[in-house]
Design a protein around this motif. Structure first.
Motif, mmCIF file in Angstrom:
data_model
loop_
_atom_site.group_PDB
_atom_site.id
_atom_site.type_symbol
_atom_site.label_atom_id
_atom_site.label_comp_id
_atom_site.label_asym_id
_atom_site.label_seq_id
_atom_site.Cartn_x
_atom_site.Cartn_y
_atom_site.Cartn_z
ATOM 1 N N THR A 265 4.365 -12.863 -1.264
ATOM 2 C CA THR A 265 4.193 -11.995 -0.103
ATOM 3 C C THR A 265 4.625 -10.584 -0.457
ATOM 4 N N VAL A 266 3.683 -9.680 -0.338
ATOM 5 C CA VAL A 266 3.991 -8.273 -0.560
ATOM 6 C C VAL A 266 4.390 -7.705 0.799
ATOM 7 N N THR A 267 5.649 -7.368 0.951
ATOM 8 C CA THR A 267 6.136 -6.912 2.251
ATOM 9 C C THR A 267 6.059 -5.397 2.341
ATOM 10 N N SER A 268 5.798 -4.916 3.560
ATOM 11 C CA SER A 268 5.701 -3.481 3.810
ATOM 12 C C SER A 268 4.903 -2.800 2.694
ATOM 13 N N ALA A 269 3.675 -3.242 2.556
ATOM 14 C CA ALA A 269 2.835 -2.770 1.453
ATOM 15 C C ALA A 269 2.551 -1.271 1.548
ATOM 16 N N TYR B 175 13.106 -13.071 -11.092
ATOM 17 C CA TYR B 175 12.337 -11.828 -11.149
ATOM 18 C C TYR B 175 12.600 -11.078 -12.452
ATOM 19 N N GLU B 176 11.558 -10.424 -12.939
ATOM 20 C CA GLU B 176 11.713 -9.574 -14.119
ATOM 21 C C GLU B 176 12.428 -8.287 -13.721
ATOM 22 N N GLN B 177 13.030 -7.683 -14.708
ATOM 23 C CA GLN B 177 13.761 -6.447 -14.457
ATOM 24 C C GLN B 177 12.831 -5.393 -13.875
ATOM 25 N N GLY B 178 13.282 -4.752 -12.824
ATOM 26 C CA GLY B 178 12.506 -3.694 -12.202
ATOM 27 C C GLY B 178 11.616 -4.156 -11.064
ATOM 28 N N VAL B 179 11.516 -5.447 -10.856
ATOM 29 C CA VAL B 179 10.688 -5.963 -9.757
ATOM 30 C C VAL B 179 11.590 -6.222 -8.555
ATOM 31 N N GLU B 180 11.239 -5.631 -7.414
ATOM 32 C CA GLU B 180 12.064 -5.753 -6.215
ATOM 33 C C GLU B 180 11.848 -7.109 -5.554
ATOM 34 N N LYS B 181 12.848 -7.941 -5.563
ATOM 35 C CA LYS B 181 12.700 -9.279 -5.000
ATOM 36 C C LYS B 181 12.551 -9.257 -3.486
ATOM 37 N N ASP B 182 13.081 -8.228 -2.819
ATOM 38 C CA ASP B 182 12.941 -8.158 -1.370
ATOM 39 C C ASP B 182 11.566 -7.654 -0.959
ATOM 40 N N LYS B 183 10.879 -7.047 -1.886
ATOM 41 C CA LYS B 183 9.535 -6.549 -1.591
ATOM 42 C C LYS B 183 8.480 -7.591 -1.947
ATOM 43 N N PHE B 184 8.698 -8.296 -3.009
ATOM 44 C CA PHE B 184 7.758 -9.321 -3.458
ATOM 45 C C PHE B 184 8.429 -10.685 -3.290
ATOM 46 N N LEU B 185 8.196 -11.264 -2.122
ATOM 47 C CA LEU B 185 8.827 -12.536 -1.791
ATOM 48 C C LEU B 185 8.005 -13.687 -2.358
ATOM 49 N N SER C 191 -1.152 0.313 5.285
ATOM 50 C CA SER C 191 0.184 0.586 4.783
ATOM 51 C C SER C 191 1.229 0.121 5.794
ATOM 52 N N GLY C 192 2.257 -0.561 5.313
ATOM 53 C CA GLY C 192 3.318 -1.037 6.188
ATOM 54 C C GLY C 192 3.201 -2.491 6.577
ATOM 55 N N THR C 193 2.048 -3.073 6.361
ATOM 56 C CA THR C 193 1.864 -4.479 6.705
ATOM 57 C C THR C 193 2.236 -5.361 5.516
ATOM 58 N N SER C 194 2.351 -6.668 5.783
ATOM 59 C CA SER C 194 2.674 -7.629 4.730
ATOM 60 C C SER C 194 1.457 -8.479 4.412
ATOM 61 N N PRO D 298 -7.851 -16.989 -10.474
ATOM 62 C CA PRO D 298 -8.911 -15.973 -10.571
ATOM 63 C C PRO D 298 -8.449 -14.580 -10.178
ATOM 64 N N GLY D 299 -7.239 -14.480 -9.647
ATOM 65 C CA GLY D 299 -6.715 -13.174 -9.267
ATOM 66 C C GLY D 299 -7.016 -12.798 -7.835
ATOM 67 N N THR D 300 -6.191 -11.909 -7.310
ATOM 68 C CA THR D 300 -6.360 -11.362 -5.964
ATOM 69 C C THR D 300 -6.301 -9.853 -6.049
ATOM 70 N N ARG D 301 -7.359 -9.225 -5.577
ATOM 71 C CA ARG D 301 -7.400 -7.756 -5.568
ATOM 72 C C ARG D 301 -6.831 -7.264 -4.256
ATOM 73 N N LEU D 302 -5.701 -6.572 -4.308
ATOM 74 C CA LEU D 302 -5.065 -6.028 -3.105
ATOM 75 C C LEU D 302 -5.289 -4.527 -3.054
ATOM 76 N N THR D 303 -5.819 -4.075 -1.949
ATOM 77 C CA THR D 303 -5.975 -2.640 -1.699
ATOM 78 C C THR D 303 -5.210 -2.287 -0.448
ATOM 79 N N VAL D 304 -4.282 -1.366 -0.561
ATOM 80 C CA VAL D 304 -3.482 -0.931 0.576
ATOM 81 C C VAL D 304 -3.921 0.478 0.958
ATOM 82 N N LEU D 305 -4.362 0.618 2.192
ATOM 83 C CA LEU D 305 -4.871 1.912 2.639
ATOM 84 C C LEU D 305 -3.754 2.808 3.167
#
Lengths: 112, 116
Positions: B80-84, B58-68, B15-18, B109-116
């Motif tokens: 880039t998922v920032t401060s995940a 960006y679609e409505q509701g998606v934070e552009k500063d979080k998802f670069l 958590s907190g990493t990009s 094929p997709g990317t599975r992201l798991t944030v601990l």
């Protein structure tokens, strides 16, 4: 924006029976309607698509119908087989390389 | 058919990493790519449209500063998922049309992201 609804969310059928999944859309500008099959953890796979100038399209056991006036389209799978079991998504787009808006998905189970 | 790849296929981060996810069109050029997010047993939700050489939409509701999103070349878009945070854990999928005027799109094929 476009809103796509899909029903049912789950569907179980006996092997050999038919399965029907229905979708509605809201944007009258949408004119391209693909259907995707997705297995767990994998990318969606296009199984059939239809454009608004066509009312029906068939590919072997799979068919899609479109009622543009009513803004709904349906997927029909005949002679279902266990390997048809997966999650199916409909989508709508204005076409021409533009974004897709997906339905909520239908989990199909074909019981041997 | 056309091929779209994604890298990595799965990633676990604190958590907190990009985290940066790449989407590549391997045998065609894509001026536009799309990023979707899919939670378990849910649909693909469009996040943004990636445009080569210009800002993403960006679609409505998606934070552009979080998802670069960066689309620096005709074959590569990055998300880039920032401060995940744990709630960002999801399956991220990109897609690209074969050409600007074509309807058919090819999915990564997709990317599975798991944030601990």
């Amino acid at each position: 924006g476009e809103n796509v609804e899909q029903h049912p969310s789950t569907l179980s059928v006996q092997e050999g029976d038919s399965a029907v999944i229905k979708c509605t859309y809201s944007d009258s500008a949408s004119n391209y309607f693909p259907w995707y099959k997705q297995e767990l953890g994998k990318r969606p796979q296009l199984i059939i698509d239809i454009r608004s100038n066509v009312g029906e399209k068939k590919d072997q056991r799979i068919a899609v119908t479109l009622n543009k006036t009513a803004k709904h389209f349906s997927l029909h799978i005949t002679e279902t087989q266990p390997e048809d079991s997966a999650v199916y998504f409909c989508a709508a787009s204005i076409g021409g390389g533009n974004q897709f808006y997906f339905g909520t998905g239908t989990s199909l189970t074909v019981i041997p | 058919g056309a091929v779209v790849s994604q890298h990595p296929s799965w990633v676990i981060c604190k958590s907190g990493t990009s985290v940066k996810i790449e989407c590549r069109s391997l045998d065609f050029q894509a001026t536009t790519m799309f990023w979707y997010r899919q939670f378990p047993k849910q649909s693909l939700m469009l996040m943004a449209t990636s445009n080569e050489g210009s800002k993403a939409t960006y679609e409505q509701g998606v934070e552009k500063d979080k998802f670069l999103i960066n689309h620096a070349s005709l074959t590569l878009s990055t998300l880039t998922v920032t401060s995940a945070h744990p709630e960002d854990s999801s399956f991220y999928i990109c897609s690209a049309p074969l050409a600007a005027s074509t309807d058919t799109q090819y999915f990564g094929p997709g990317t599975r992201l798991t944030v601990l």
